[in-house]
Design an enzyme around this catalytic site. Structure first.
Site, PDB file in Angstrom:
ATOM      1  N   PHE A 155      26.896  77.270  66.402  1.00  9.86           N
ATOM      2  CA  PHE A 155      27.890  77.213  65.357  1.00  9.86           C
ATOM      3  C   PHE A 155      27.161  77.080  64.402  1.00  9.86           C
ATOM      4  CE2 PHE A 155      27.647  73.903  68.897  1.00  9.86           C
ATOM      5  CZ  PHE A 155      28.574  74.320  69.680  1.00  9.86           C
ATOM      6  N   ASP A 172      27.291  82.440  65.501  1.00  8.37           N
ATOM      7  CA  ASP A 172      28.854  81.742  65.833  1.00  8.37           C
ATOM      8  C   ASP A 172      29.683  82.334  66.515  1.00  8.37           C
ATOM      9  OD1 ASP A 172      29.586  79.834  63.656  1.00  8.37           O
ATOM     10  OD2 ASP A 172      31.311  80.741  63.765  1.00  8.37           O
ATOM     11  N   CYS A 212      29.823  65.582  63.794  1.00  3.71           N
ATOM     12  CA  CYS A 212      30.546  64.965  61.799  1.00  3.71           C
ATOM     13  C   CYS A 212      31.527  64.637  62.337  1.00  3.71           C
ATOM     14  CB  CYS A 212      30.730  66.579  61.310  1.00  3.71           C
ATOM     15  SG  CYS A 212      31.545  67.988  61.823  1.00  3.71           S
TER      16      CYS A 212
HETATM   17  N1  SAH Z   1      25.380  75.063  60.558  1.00  3.86           N
HETATM   18  C1  SAH Z   1      26.567  74.692  59.691  1.00  3.86           C
HETATM   19  C2  SAH Z   1      28.300  74.782  59.806  1.00  3.86           C
HETATM   20  C3  SAH Z   1      28.631  74.692  60.920  1.00  3.86           C
HETATM   21  S1  SAH Z   1      30.619  74.448  60.789  1.00  3.86           S
HETATM   22  C4  SAH Z   1      26.156  75.458  57.713  1.00  3.86           C
HETATM   23  O1  SAH Z   1      25.517  74.185  58.443  1.00  3.86           O
HETATM   24  O2  SAH Z   1      26.835  75.214  57.111  1.00  3.86           O
HETATM   25  C5  SAH Z   1      30.828  74.765  62.846  1.00  3.86           C
HETATM   26  C6  SAH Z   1      30.784  75.995  62.222  1.00  3.86           C
HETATM   27  O3  SAH Z   1      30.931  76.444  64.325  1.00  3.86           O
HETATM   28  C7  SAH Z   1      32.052  77.228  62.362  1.00  3.86           C
HETATM   29  O4  SAH Z   1      31.398  78.309  61.521  1.00  3.86           O
HETATM   30  C8  SAH Z   1      32.480  77.839  63.348  1.00  3.86           C
HETATM   31  O5  SAH Z   1      33.018  79.111  62.991  1.00  3.86           O
HETATM   32  C9  SAH Z   1      31.937  78.065  64.611  1.00  3.86           C
HETATM   33  N2  SAH Z   1      32.405  77.362  66.056  1.00  3.86           N
HETATM   34  C10 SAH Z   1      33.209  76.568  66.327  1.00  3.86           C
HETATM   35  N3  SAH Z   1      33.039  76.730  67.753  1.00  3.86           N
HETATM   36  C11 SAH Z   1      32.155  76.987  68.447  1.00  3.86           C
HETATM   37  C12 SAH Z   1      31.918  78.132  69.578  1.00  3.86           C
HETATM   38  N4  SAH Z   1      32.614  77.348  70.325  1.00  3.86           N
HETATM   39  N5  SAH Z   1      30.754  78.857  69.275  1.00  3.86           N
HETATM   40  C13 SAH Z   1      30.256  78.775  68.020  1.00  3.86           C
HETATM   41  N6  SAH Z   1      30.126  78.824  67.453  1.00  3.86           N
HETATM   42  C14 SAH Z   1      31.414  77.947  67.270  1.00  3.86           C
END
Ligand code: SAH
Length: 385
Positions: free
Chosen positions: A219, A240, A328
């Site tokens: 993520f 991601d 979160c």
């Molecule tokens: N870690 C980042 C924020 C993550 S926000 C930071 O600190 O800036 C959550 C992210 O998860 C988003 O970019 C979204 O595209 C991704 N996401 C959502 N579902 C997902 C999945 N099943 N597998 C991988 N990524 C996913």
């Protein structure tokens, strides 16, 4: 200025440290949004509040005295909030965390010399000129963008749109977080352009990374954790589902001169399962998923999701490896989260040490009497065998 009366129950909320008064605790009605005087049922003055005629949250407590809430008042409050952030080692952080800074429904994030603000209640919207003016006076930004595309504005009967309120704001702003640089996207990025709430936790992940080791950031969004991991690790895999976010992550890597991150567009659930099956091992894993629980009703399902990814992450850790994990979801409380981690640890069959409990950065103050100010929780875990 109009005066509104509140029930004893409403008045009690303020006394006990919560600034919101709901519709059912306001006696009588007023149709206009804005600043109001508030009294108790007997007519005794309690303070001044922001009034939102169409919202369930009718009143948000602002000021105890009857002094004027004008541009000078906003200057004082915003300066106090800025002073509390003097020691932050970054130039992108939250300057005003709404209720957490005694300024209900106002969010102000700083990205270098630019500000991104959100005025999230109908009452606050009426004070826009004073708020923007005070931000200019106190923080002397190059530009102020209003990210008013936040869905909560709809519940207040307000328009949802992104609008420039002052100066200029570019599509991308280069900012610094500790030793790492990255691009924030104020106009189009998630939230106000980046996930500022995880700032100290990204530094913690950097410290937890094994020098020369193999790291995984699930993520990843635009790679914020991956960049901190890359500064110490041998190699980093950043996962991601959003190709666009990963492309910006690759730009961020270039900005820092890192060539040890691979950007993988994939589902984290599937990939963690595949890594486990293939007996892949990582020295550091980061899990920072989006909020799985959007409401109270979905908490059990969300906890199953968190448990699944945390279990897989623990299983693919090399001996002595660390997991930096977060949630979160406002509705998943800290105790639920730690309980879920204990279950994942038990299922993993490994001995798991709780090294650190994580929360929001000091720039997102969480007030104990206002649960809505806190939503981010996390932990650093290490497997000993
Ligand atoms: N870690 C980042 C924020 C993550 S926000 C930071 O600190 O800036 C959550 C992210 O998860 C988003 O970019 C979204 O595209 C991704 N996401 C959502 N579902 C997902 C999945 N099943 N597998 C991988 N990524 C996913």
């Amino acid at each position: 200025m109009i005066t509104l009366r509140v029930t004893p129950r409403g008045a009690e909320r303020w006394v006990r440290g919560h600034p919101w008064i709901y519709r059912s605790d306001v006696v009588g009605d007023a149709s206009e949004p804005g600043l109001v005087r508030v009294t108790d049922a007997r007519g005794r003055f309690l303070g001044q509040a922001l009034h939102s005629p169409r919202s369930e949250i009718r009143l948000r407590f602002l000021e105890r005295s009857d002094r004027a809430v004008d541009r000078a008042w906003w200057r004082e409050r915003i300066s106090a909030a800025a002073d509390r952030r003097r020691d932050i080692d970054a130039d992108a952080f939250r300057v005003v965390h709404a209720e957490g800074d005694g300024l209900p429904s106002l969010i102000v994030d700083r990205y270098g010399s630019y500000l991104v603000a959100q005025l999230l209640s109908a009452g606050l919207e009426t004070m826009r000129d004073d708020v923007v003016g005070a931000l200019v006076d106190v923080l002397t930004p190059t530009g102020i963008l209003l990210r008013h595309d936040a869905a909560v504005r709809r519940r207040e009967g307000l328009e949802e749109r992104v609008e420039l309120a002052w100066g200029t704001v570019p599509e991308q702003v280069e900012v610094r977080e500790g030793t790492i640089r990255y691009h924030a996207a104020p106009w189009t990025g998630q939230k106000t352009g980046a996930f500022l709430d995880q700032r100290p936790n990204r530094l913690a992940a950097g410290r937890a990374a094994l020098p020369g080791g193999r790291a995984l950031d699930c993520f990843s969004y635009h790679g914020s954790f991956a960049l901190h991991l890359a500064a110490r690790s041998g190699t980093v895999t950043a996962l991601d589902v959003s190709a666009d976010a990963l492309a910006r992550g690759a730009d961020n890597a270039a900005l820092n001169g890192f060539t040890n991150i691979s950007w993988v567009e994939a589902d984290a659930f599937e990939t963690l399962r595949a890594y486990e099956r293939a007996r892949e091992r990582f020295d550091t894993v980061v899990l920072d998923p989006p909020a799985f629980a959007k409401s109270r009703a979905t908490v059990p399902q969300a906890l199953r999701g968190y448990r699944e990814i945390n279990l897989r992450a623990l299983r693919i850790l090399a001996p002595g490896g660390s997991l930096v994990t977060a949630s979160c979801s406002f509705h998943v409380h800290r105790a639920d989260f730690l309980g879920m981690l204990a279950e994942a640890a038990a299922d993993s069959g490994r001995r798991v040490i709780l090294r650190e409990i994580l929360g929001q950065g000091a720039d997102h103050p969480e007030i104990l009497t206002i649960p809505e100010t806190g939503y981010l929780k996390g932990a650093v875990l290490t497997v000993s065998g």
